[in-house]
Design a protein around this motif. Structure first.
Motif, PDB file in Angstrom:
ATOM      1  N   GLY A 303       0.496  -1.461   0.444  1.00  0.00           N
ATOM      2  CA  GLY A 303      -0.044  -0.185   0.069  1.00  0.00           C
ATOM      3  C   GLY A 303       1.222   1.200   0.123  1.00  0.00           C
ATOM      4  O   GLY A 303       0.453   1.623   0.225  1.00  0.00           O
ATOM      5  N   THR A 304       2.793   0.540  -0.070  1.00  0.00           N
ATOM      6  CA  THR A 304       3.336   2.005  -0.073  1.00  0.00           C
ATOM      7  C   THR A 304       3.704   1.554  -1.215  1.00  0.00           C
ATOM      8  O   THR A 304       4.094   1.213  -2.163  1.00  0.00           O
ATOM      9  CB  THR A 304       4.193   2.483   0.678  1.00  0.00           C
ATOM     10  OG1 THR A 304       5.278   1.304   0.668  1.00  0.00           O
ATOM     11  CG2 THR A 304       3.071   2.748   2.281  1.00  0.00           C
ATOM     12  N   VAL A 309       8.328   5.845   1.024  1.00  0.00           N
ATOM     13  CA  VAL A 309       8.765   5.937   2.628  1.00  0.00           C
ATOM     14  C   VAL A 309      10.037   6.097   2.916  1.00  0.00           C
ATOM     15  O   VAL A 309       9.959   6.744   4.115  1.00  0.00           O
ATOM     16  CB  VAL A 309       8.448   3.906   2.995  1.00  0.00           C
ATOM     17  CG1 VAL A 309       9.393   3.993   4.137  1.00  0.00           C
ATOM     18  CG2 VAL A 309       7.185   3.429   3.002  1.00  0.00           C
ATOM     19  N   LEU A 310      10.992   5.859   1.620  1.00  0.00           N
ATOM     20  CA  LEU A 310      12.055   6.264   1.755  1.00  0.00           C
ATOM     21  C   LEU A 310      12.884   7.659   1.802  1.00  0.00           C
ATOM     22  O   LEU A 310      13.279   8.053   2.962  1.00  0.00           O
ATOM     23  CB  LEU A 310      13.136   5.940   0.756  1.00  0.00           C
ATOM     24  CG  LEU A 310      13.384   3.971   0.539  1.00  0.00           C
ATOM     25  CD1 LEU A 310      14.527   3.957  -0.753  1.00  0.00           C
ATOM     26  CD2 LEU A 310      14.085   3.345   2.092  1.00  0.00           C
ATOM     27  N   THR A 349       7.496  -2.051  -2.518  1.00  0.00           N
ATOM     28  CA  THR A 349       7.066  -1.776  -1.493  1.00  0.00           C
ATOM     29  C   THR A 349       8.804  -2.307  -0.555  1.00  0.00           C
ATOM     30  O   THR A 349       8.446  -1.957   0.379  1.00  0.00           O
ATOM     31  CB  THR A 349       5.700  -2.068  -1.167  1.00  0.00           C
ATOM     32  OG1 THR A 349       5.638  -2.858   0.128  1.00  0.00           O
ATOM     33  CG2 THR A 349       4.784  -1.974  -1.432  1.00  0.00           C
ATOM     34  N   ALA A 350       9.243  -2.397  -0.952  1.00  0.00           N
ATOM     35  CA  ALA A 350      11.093  -2.990  -0.298  1.00  0.00           C
ATOM     36  C   ALA A 350      11.894  -1.389   0.281  1.00  0.00           C
ATOM     37  O   ALA A 350      11.832  -0.709  -0.510  1.00  0.00           O
ATOM     38  CB  ALA A 350      11.289  -4.010  -0.814  1.00  0.00           C
ATOM     39  N   VAL A 351      11.160  -1.980   1.368  1.00  0.00           N
ATOM     40  CA  VAL A 351      13.071  -1.188   2.394  1.00  0.00           C
ATOM     41  C   VAL A 351      13.250  -1.908   3.047  1.00  0.00           C
ATOM     42  O   VAL A 351      13.425  -2.954   4.438  1.00  0.00           O
ATOM     43  CB  VAL A 351      12.052  -0.275   3.181  1.00  0.00           C
ATOM     44  CG1 VAL A 351      12.778   1.338   3.968  1.00  0.00           C
ATOM     45  CG2 VAL A 351      11.140   0.705   2.607  1.00  0.00           C
ATOM     46  N   ARG A 352      14.985  -1.627   3.179  1.00  0.00           N
ATOM     47  CA  ARG A 352      16.151  -2.825   4.342  1.00  0.00           C
ATOM     48  C   ARG A 352      16.319  -1.364   4.856  1.00  0.00           C
ATOM     49  O   ARG A 352      17.250  -0.706   5.003  1.00  0.00           O
ATOM     50  CB  ARG A 352      16.941  -2.871   3.541  1.00  0.00           C
ATOM     51  CG  ARG A 352      18.131  -3.997   3.922  1.00  0.00           C
ATOM     52  CD  ARG A 352      19.148  -4.012   3.103  1.00  0.00           C
ATOM     53  NE  ARG A 352      19.854  -2.895   2.733  1.00  0.00           N
ATOM     54  CZ  ARG A 352      21.293  -2.751   1.554  1.00  0.00           C
ATOM     55  NH1 ARG A 352      21.473  -4.001   0.729  1.00  0.00           N
ATOM     56  NH2 ARG A 352      21.667  -2.159   1.555  1.00  0.00           N
ATOM     57  N   PHE A 353      16.615  -2.194   6.839  1.00  0.00           N
ATOM     58  CA  PHE A 353      17.232  -1.510   7.420  1.00  0.00           C
ATOM     59  C   PHE A 353      18.423  -1.909   7.785  1.00  0.00           C
ATOM     60  O   PHE A 353      18.506  -3.426   7.952  1.00  0.00           O
ATOM     61  CB  PHE A 353      16.681  -0.866   8.547  1.00  0.00           C
ATOM     62  CG  PHE A 353      15.349  -0.162   8.419  1.00  0.00           C
ATOM     63  CD1 PHE A 353      14.813   1.169   8.597  1.00  0.00           C
ATOM     64  CD2 PHE A 353      13.835  -1.380   8.303  1.00  0.00           C
ATOM     65  CE1 PHE A 353      13.834   1.913   7.686  1.00  0.00           C
ATOM     66  CE2 PHE A 353      13.200  -0.212   7.903  1.00  0.00           C
ATOM     67  CZ  PHE A 353      12.679   0.821   7.656  1.00  0.00           C
ATOM     68  N   ARG A 372       6.940   4.437  11.267  1.00  0.00           N
ATOM     69  CA  ARG A 372       5.503   3.568  11.710  1.00  0.00           C
ATOM     70  C   ARG A 372       4.771   5.050  10.695  1.00  0.00           C
ATOM     71  O   ARG A 372       4.150   5.407  10.355  1.00  0.00           O
ATOM     72  CB  ARG A 372       6.060   3.686  13.475  1.00  0.00           C
ATOM     73  CG  ARG A 372       3.992   3.683  13.426  1.00  0.00           C
ATOM     74  CD  ARG A 372       4.340   2.340  14.970  1.00  0.00           C
ATOM     75  NE  ARG A 372       4.428   3.634  15.997  1.00  0.00           N
ATOM     76  CZ  ARG A 372       5.648   3.142  16.908  1.00  0.00           C
ATOM     77  NH1 ARG A 372       5.671   2.143  17.334  1.00  0.00           N
ATOM     78  NH2 ARG A 372       6.066   3.795  18.038  1.00  0.00           N
ATOM     79  N   ALA A 373       5.728   6.429  11.427  1.00  0.00           N
ATOM     80  CA  ALA A 373       4.857   7.160  11.059  1.00  0.00           C
ATOM     81  C   ALA A 373       4.995   8.205   9.649  1.00  0.00           C
ATOM     82  O   ALA A 373       4.645   7.967   8.853  1.00  0.00           O
ATOM     83  CB  ALA A 373       5.828   8.634  12.010  1.00  0.00           C
ATOM     84  N   ALA A 374       5.441   7.663   8.968  1.00  0.00           N
ATOM     85  CA  ALA A 374       6.182   7.407   7.938  1.00  0.00           C
ATOM     86  C   ALA A 374       5.381   6.790   6.549  1.00  0.00           C
ATOM     87  O   ALA A 374       4.704   7.228   5.311  1.00  0.00           O
ATOM     88  CB  ALA A 374       7.561   7.031   7.362  1.00  0.00           C
ATOM     89  N   VAL A 375       5.194   5.460   7.033  1.00  0.00           N
ATOM     90  CA  VAL A 375       4.078   4.354   6.254  1.00  0.00           C
ATOM     91  C   VAL A 375       3.282   4.897   6.174  1.00  0.00           C
ATOM     92  O   VAL A 375       2.721   5.272   5.313  1.00  0.00           O
ATOM     93  CB  VAL A 375       4.284   2.626   6.648  1.00  0.00           C
ATOM     94  CG1 VAL A 375       3.583   2.614   6.012  1.00  0.00           C
ATOM     95  CG2 VAL A 375       5.660   2.427   6.681  1.00  0.00           C
ATOM     96  N   GLY A 376       2.435   5.579   7.701  1.00  0.00           N
ATOM     97  CA  GLY A 376       1.070   6.302   7.701  1.00  0.00           C
ATOM     98  C   GLY A 376       1.211   7.417   7.466  1.00  0.00           C
ATOM     99  O   GLY A 376      -0.321   7.116   6.262  1.00  0.00           O
TER     100      GLY A 376
END
Ligand code: PLP
Length: 385
Positions: A303-304, A309-310, A349-353, A372-376
């Motif tokens: 959904g993002t 998100v990055l 929608t992948a993000v790696r930390f 949490r805030a960024a995806v929201g």
């Protein structure tokens, strides 16, 4: 800023800079020169080779210094496959896992395009792991080389390299493993792993970019890719990067001697994963839940878009990436995630930390809140748009 992209690059460690500095300044000689400056450089190079060999559990003569992980992978895949086929024309296949870094994959494709090799791609399970059954099915009497990475750069999944190497050996096939991401986090003893070749890279370990090494087991045939003055026992010509070799050896020794960081960081990683999964509805952890690098937590946020998100995370002071630095900016979904059976829309929608050994609990608490805030906020904007 909270830097959570250590799988792309790490800062050079102070001890490493100090160890390499003399060879960038006063002791600048060429190791092939027959005078005192040359002798000092040659001694430094030999010392670096000894220390790298100690960290890898091999003989100094089995270490080939390269310009980094990409060259080490190229040398292993092309060099071993071409040399073995030159000795036996029937050996005209290579087997690589479906989740290899482009340095391995494109080397295999080059062998296919220009040298008539067939490439067998070994499938992975949903966690990105190669099973012994999958490797067994891919190996043929004509297989010149198999290549399965030690740990994946996008999702952190660790492969059962020792078991895979034993299986390949029982079929008479040498196994190369790309350990660029594993180095510094997992045991690197090449005898215990049973591999025939293993690649490492300096800049993932606290050494500068542009230095790396390939372990090549004693009698393994290897065709050089770079021809010239015969340095590195003819396996890699070109005046050696003495400072780079010293840096790599120093970083490797430091990493081996401070591996207790692995356990601490693995605990922090688990806390971060739990906080993200609890805080972000629909978040999916990618890669193996347990057999993964201590330093990598990777997710999809359906959904993002991973890129949005990055950007939002960077605005909030958290630096991370969508997968691998090599694929950054590409609109294509990650081939690694697709190979794991993840739907292509979700893969986008992948993000790696990815963490440095010095990462703290407070940083990861803050980062989880930022996620949490960024995806929201990306989801809200997406819904509004
Ligand atoms: N292999 C893996 C698994 C990597 O993650 C990387 C770099 O990201 C490489 C190879 C390439 O190494 P280098 O950047 O030193 O060429």
């Amino acid at each position: 800023m909270i830097f959570l992209d250590a799988a792309a690059a790490t800062p050079v460690r102070r001890e490493v800079l100090e160890a390499m500095w003399p060879y960038l300044s006063g002791e600048f000689g060429n190791p092939s020169s027959h005078h005192s400056l040359g002798d000092a450089a040659a001694a430094a190079l030999a010392g670096a080779r000894d220390r790298a060999a100690e960290a890898l559990g091999c003989r100094p003569g089995e270490v080939v210094f390269t310009s980094g992980g990409t060259e080490a992978d190229n040398l292993a895949v092309k060099g071993i496959a071409l040399a073995r086929r030159a000795a036996d024309q029937r050996l005209d296949r290579v087997a690589i896992s479906a989740v290899e870094h482009p340095a391995v994959e494109e080397s295999a494709r080059y062998l296919q395009r220009l040298h008539g090799f067939a490439v067998d791609v070994i499938p992975v399970d949903r966690y990105g792991q190669v099973t012994e059954e999958a490797l067994a099915a891919a190996l043929r009497p004509e297989t010149a080389l198999a290549s399965v990475m030690y740990a994946n750069n996008e999702v952190g999944t660790v492969q059962p390299v020792a078991r895979l190497a034993a299986l390949a050996r029982s079929r008479g096939v040498p196994l190369h493993s790309d350990a660029v991401q594993a180095a510094g986090w997992l045991p690197l003893d090449v005898r215990a792993l049973g591999v025939d070749a293993l690649s490492i890279s300096g800049h993932k370990l606290g050494a500068p970019k542009g230095c790396g090494a390939l372990f090549v087991r004693g009698r393994t045939r290897l065709e050089p890719l770079i021809h010239g003055g015969g340095q590195e026992r003819g396996r890699r010509s070109g005046t050696e990067n003495v400072a780079g070799a010293v840096a790599l050896a120093t970083a490797l020794s430091l990493a081996v001697s401070s591996r207790e960081a692995s356990e601490r960081v693995a605990d922090l990683r688990d806390g971060f994963i739990a906080a993200v999964l609890a805080g972000v509805p629909g978040a999916v952890l990618t890669g193996h839940p347990a057999e993964r690098l201590p330093s990598v937590a990777s997710f999809c946020f359906p959904g993002t878009s991973g890129e949005s998100v990055l950007l939002e995370l960077e605005r909030q002071g958290v630096i991370c990436s969508s997968g691998s630095a090599c694929a950054a900016g590409s609109d294509e979904p990650s081939a690694v995630l697709l190979a794991m059976g993840i739907d292509s829309a979700v893969a986008q929608t992948a993000v790696r930390f990815s963490f440095e050994p010095s990462v703290t609990a407070a940083e990861l608490r803050e980062a989880a809140a930022a996620v949490r805030a960024a995806v929201g906020s990306v989801r809200t904007l997406g819904a509004a748009g």
